[in-house]
Design an enzyme around this catalytic site. Structure first.
Site, PDB file in Angstrom:
ATOM      1  N   HIS A 159      -3.452  -5.642   1.100  1.00  0.00           N
ATOM      2  CA  HIS A 159      -2.753  -5.894   2.366  1.00  0.00           C
ATOM      3  C   HIS A 159      -2.756  -7.380   2.737  1.00  0.00           C
ATOM      4  CE1 HIS A 159      -2.269  -1.736   4.023  1.00  0.00           C
ATOM      5  NE2 HIS A 159      -3.266  -1.479   3.188  1.00  0.00           N
ATOM      6  N   CYS A 187       0.833  -1.197   0.000  1.00  0.00           N
ATOM      7  CA  CYS A 187       0.000   0.000   0.000  1.00  0.00           C
ATOM      8  C   CYS A 187       0.876   1.259   0.000  1.00  0.00           C
ATOM      9  CB  CYS A 187      -0.966  -0.042   1.187  1.00  0.00           C
ATOM     10  SG  CYS A 187      -2.346   1.134   1.049  1.00  0.00           S
ATOM     11  N   GLU A 203      -0.908  -8.831   4.857  1.00  0.00           N
ATOM     12  CA  GLU A 203      -0.686  -8.962   6.300  1.00  0.00           C
ATOM     13  C   GLU A 203      -1.984  -8.836   7.099  1.00  0.00           C
ATOM     14  OE1 GLU A 203      -0.749  -4.507   5.895  1.00  0.00           O
ATOM     15  OE2 GLU A 203      -0.379  -6.265   4.651  1.00  0.00           O
TER      16      GLU A 203
END
EC number: 6.3.5.3
Length: 232
Positions: free
Chosen positions: A204, A87, A206
């Site tokens: 994302h 990002c 994660e």
């Protein structure tokens, strides 16, 4: 065992998400790296996390690229060190010249925070070696400036060099217009450099590591990374 480094800029807000994903989900070694640090010794893999570095003043990533640590990140990458920009991290890597292209405001000029589908376009990278070409992942996005742009010649180079690793699709892996919610050229969600050791992606992974969060599809990317590092 490989050691990950997560860079922290003023305004980073996904640094702890990345740390948690590596340390507590993947059970790997990880440390935070303050943006003023210039010593990357002992680091095997760098993560430039998401957030709003320096409040996104001027434009996303434009100030962060001048942080002292970024000179070392560039040297690290140029020597073949693996780097993942997520990002805002992707935006910073673009500003630093480690990846080609630029980010524009989302097509509808709205901040978008939701889960989207991305399709793996190439398994020829340490980030995607354990995925299957065409595999669709359910990964969250959270950005206002994720509309990836590159001129026609640059896009052709990305395509010819197999540098597009992820594209926005629907759940069936189709490149339909509504799936490309931010207007990115060629539905691009993530690209790598020609050396294939630097990946920038807007979604994302994660944030998609545990079932309780709704998707574990991001874990596949980190498994691929760890498996690649173990045989390096």
């Amino acid at each position: 065992m490989a050691t990950f480094g997560v860079i922290v800029f003023p305004g980073s807000n996904c640094d702890h998400d990345a740390y948690h994903a590596i340390k507590h989900v993947m059970n790997a070694e990880v440390k935070f790296l303050w943006h003023k640090e210039t010593d990357l010794s002992g680091i095997d893999f760098l993560i430039v996390p998401g957030g709003f570095s320096y409040g996104d003043y001027l434009r996303s990533g434009a100030i962060a690229r001048f942080s002292p640590i970024m000179q070392e990140v560039v040297k690290f990458a140029e020597k073949g060190g693996p780097v993942l920009g997520i990002c805002n991290g992707f935006q910073i890597l673009l500003e630093a010249g480690l990846l080609p292209g630029a980010m524009l405001h989302n097509e509808k000029l709205r901040f978008v925070c939701k889960n989207v589908f991305i399709r793996c376009e190439s398994t020829d990278s340490l980030f995607t070696r354990d995925l299957e070409k065409g595999q669709v992942l359910d990964i969250p996005v959270s950005h206002g400036e994720g509309n990836y742009f590159i001129e026609e010649d640059g896009l052709k180079n990305l395509q010819d060099n197999d540098q597009v690793l992820f594209r926005y699709t629907n759940a069936d892996g189709k490149l339909v217009k509504e799936a490309n919610f931010n207007g990115s050229v060629d539905h691009i969600a993530g690209i790598c450099n020609t050396q294939r050791n630097v990946l920038g992606m807007m979604p994302h992974p994660e944030r998609a590591m545990e079932k309780v969060l709704g998707s574990q599809d991001g874990k596949i990317i980190f498994e691929s990374i760890l498996n690649s590092l173990s045989v390096a």
